[in-house]
Design a protein around this motif. Sequence first.
Motif, PDB file in Angstrom:
ATOM      1  N   GLU A 342       3.005  -0.930  -6.617  1.00 23.21           N
ATOM      2  CA  GLU A 342       4.211  -1.748  -6.758  1.00 23.21           C
ATOM      3  C   GLU A 342       4.649  -2.393  -5.450  1.00 23.21           C
ATOM      4  N   ASP A 343       4.088  -1.913  -4.322  1.00 19.61           N
ATOM      5  CA  ASP A 343       4.480  -2.461  -3.011  1.00 19.61           C
ATOM      6  C   ASP A 343       3.461  -3.440  -2.439  1.00 19.61           C
ATOM      7  N   ARG A 344       2.291  -3.569  -3.056  1.00 27.93           N
ATOM      8  CA  ARG A 344       1.209  -4.341  -2.437  1.00 27.93           C
ATOM      9  C   ARG A 344       1.527  -5.825  -2.310  1.00 27.93           C
ATOM     10  N   GLN A 345       2.210  -6.392  -3.268  1.00 32.26           N
ATOM     11  CA  GLN A 345       2.573  -7.801  -3.157  1.00 32.26           C
ATOM     12  C   GLN A 345       3.750  -7.995  -2.212  1.00 32.26           C
ATOM     13  N   ARG A 346       4.683  -7.049  -2.257  1.00 33.48           N
ATOM     14  CA  ARG A 346       5.904  -7.171  -1.456  1.00 33.48           C
ATOM     15  C   ARG A 346       5.614  -7.135   0.038  1.00 33.48           C
ATOM     16  N   ARG A 384      -5.726  -3.986  -2.363  1.00 37.38           N
ATOM     17  CA  ARG A 384      -6.072  -3.072  -3.450  1.00 37.38           C
ATOM     18  C   ARG A 384      -6.385  -1.707  -2.855  1.00 37.38           C
ATOM     19  N   GLU A 385      -6.549  -0.722  -3.712  1.00 37.17           N
ATOM     20  CA  GLU A 385      -6.800   0.640  -3.243  1.00 37.17           C
ATOM     21  C   GLU A 385      -8.271   0.820  -2.878  1.00 37.17           C
ATOM     22  N   THR A 386      -8.507   1.494  -1.768  1.00 37.31           N
ATOM     23  CA  THR A 386      -9.868   1.866  -1.388  1.00 37.31           C
ATOM     24  C   THR A 386     -10.296   3.075  -2.214  1.00 37.31           C
ATOM     25  N   PRO A 387     -11.489   3.055  -2.804  1.00 39.99           N
ATOM     26  CA  PRO A 387     -11.944   4.247  -3.525  1.00 39.99           C
ATOM     27  C   PRO A 387     -11.872   5.479  -2.633  1.00 39.99           C
ATOM     28  N   GLY A 388     -11.242   6.523  -3.126  1.00 40.62           N
ATOM     29  CA  GLY A 388     -11.058   7.738  -2.343  1.00 40.62           C
ATOM     30  C   GLY A 388      -9.769   7.759  -1.552  1.00 40.62           C
ATOM     31  N   GLY A 389      -9.036   6.650  -1.552  1.00 42.59           N
ATOM     32  CA  GLY A 389      -7.751   6.607  -0.854  1.00 42.59           C
ATOM     33  C   GLY A 389      -7.762   5.634   0.311  1.00 42.59           C
ATOM     34  N   GLY A 390      -6.658   4.957   0.478  1.00 47.58           N
ATOM     35  CA  GLY A 390      -6.543   3.970   1.541  1.00 47.58           C
ATOM     36  C   GLY A 390      -6.271   2.588   0.980  1.00 47.58           C
TER      37      GLY A 390
END
Length: 401
Positions: A342-346, A384-390
Amino acid sequence: MDPAERDELLSEYGLATRVNEAPLAAVPELSPEPLRNLVELAAELCGVPYGVINVVTSDEQRQVAAVGIDAGICSRQDSMCSKVFLSGESTVVPDASLDPRFAANPFVTGEIAAVRFYASVPLETPSGFVIGSLCVFSDSTAAPSGEQQDMLEILARQAVQLLELQRRTLQLNTALTEVRESNAKLAEFAGRVSHDLRGPLTTMLGYVEMGEDDVDGDHPAAEYFQLIGASGHRMLAMLEDVLSYSRMGGSLQRQHVSLQNVAADVANDLGLSLGPGSALDSEDLKLTVDPGQLRTLLQNLVANAVNYPSPDRELRIRISGISNYHGVTVMVADNGKGIAPEDRQRVLEPLVRLRREGDGQGSGLGLAISRRIAGAHGGVLSLRETPGGGTTAVVSFPADH
């Protein structure tokens, strides 16, 4: 409706209202071809050789699409459609020479033409504004069937939808131009202010450092100087970021560059080692971009990864890319704290910081600057999310055609 108000509404559709203004065909954003196709279908449907879409201004009739004749302009007084287009109903006349509304009209008498069969349907928008008419006619008498008349009305509604689409296109283009101009002015203002403030702030920090040298470390003032200095340096960093934001995305000096070479420069700037097993690693890829702006973009993305590591694992950052006929996509993937969906665009907006527990200081401009650089190249930056986190920042650079 007041004549000036009518012409003002027509201008919203890109339909010129003065002789010295460009007609529809000359407006770059609009094309008369879809309208002409509808007119051709209408004439074919009714079995007549002529068809037009008329726009009726305060003093003229303009044919913006025509079949069988060249589109032209006549006075509103001479127009046949102007006499009936505001009636709210379709008009079908088998022989115009026998109709008292049209018998003396120059399009019927032979002065301009010798129209006999005439049919028109008002082009009425959902708001009730009548733009003009879809008209078909012939120099011989005719009597269309009820089904043909129904289809003519359907085609008129399709013409209205096309004109409404053109209106929205013009409105969006106008709004986009205004936003771009506003952003340019804001960026110029931000750059000027940050530049003007940087000088006095640098002077103040110089005096703070001199004060620190003159005051014993145990003196209470030493702590005050330290606090003032820390706050001043944070403010100076903010001004530098604002100045950078105002400058980025301007004129581009595109060159063929190596992604790995730029990544090496970034690693050197940030005091990182580059290569397999190091905190930062990079694939190689050739792309045509402004090398200075690409360096700034990667530096901001890598610095973000360094500033927001995960406490559960050793930091790893990987720069990679893919190239095809669409262009080049560069990815900067880290295994850090990550960013909630929910914060990635903001966080791509200027001066937005998440202020999470454990987060360090920042201006909230790094991602905004990177996004601005991507946009200046005609591309897009997304998270976007990195596989495994990040977090993985994905930057597209379209092919340079």
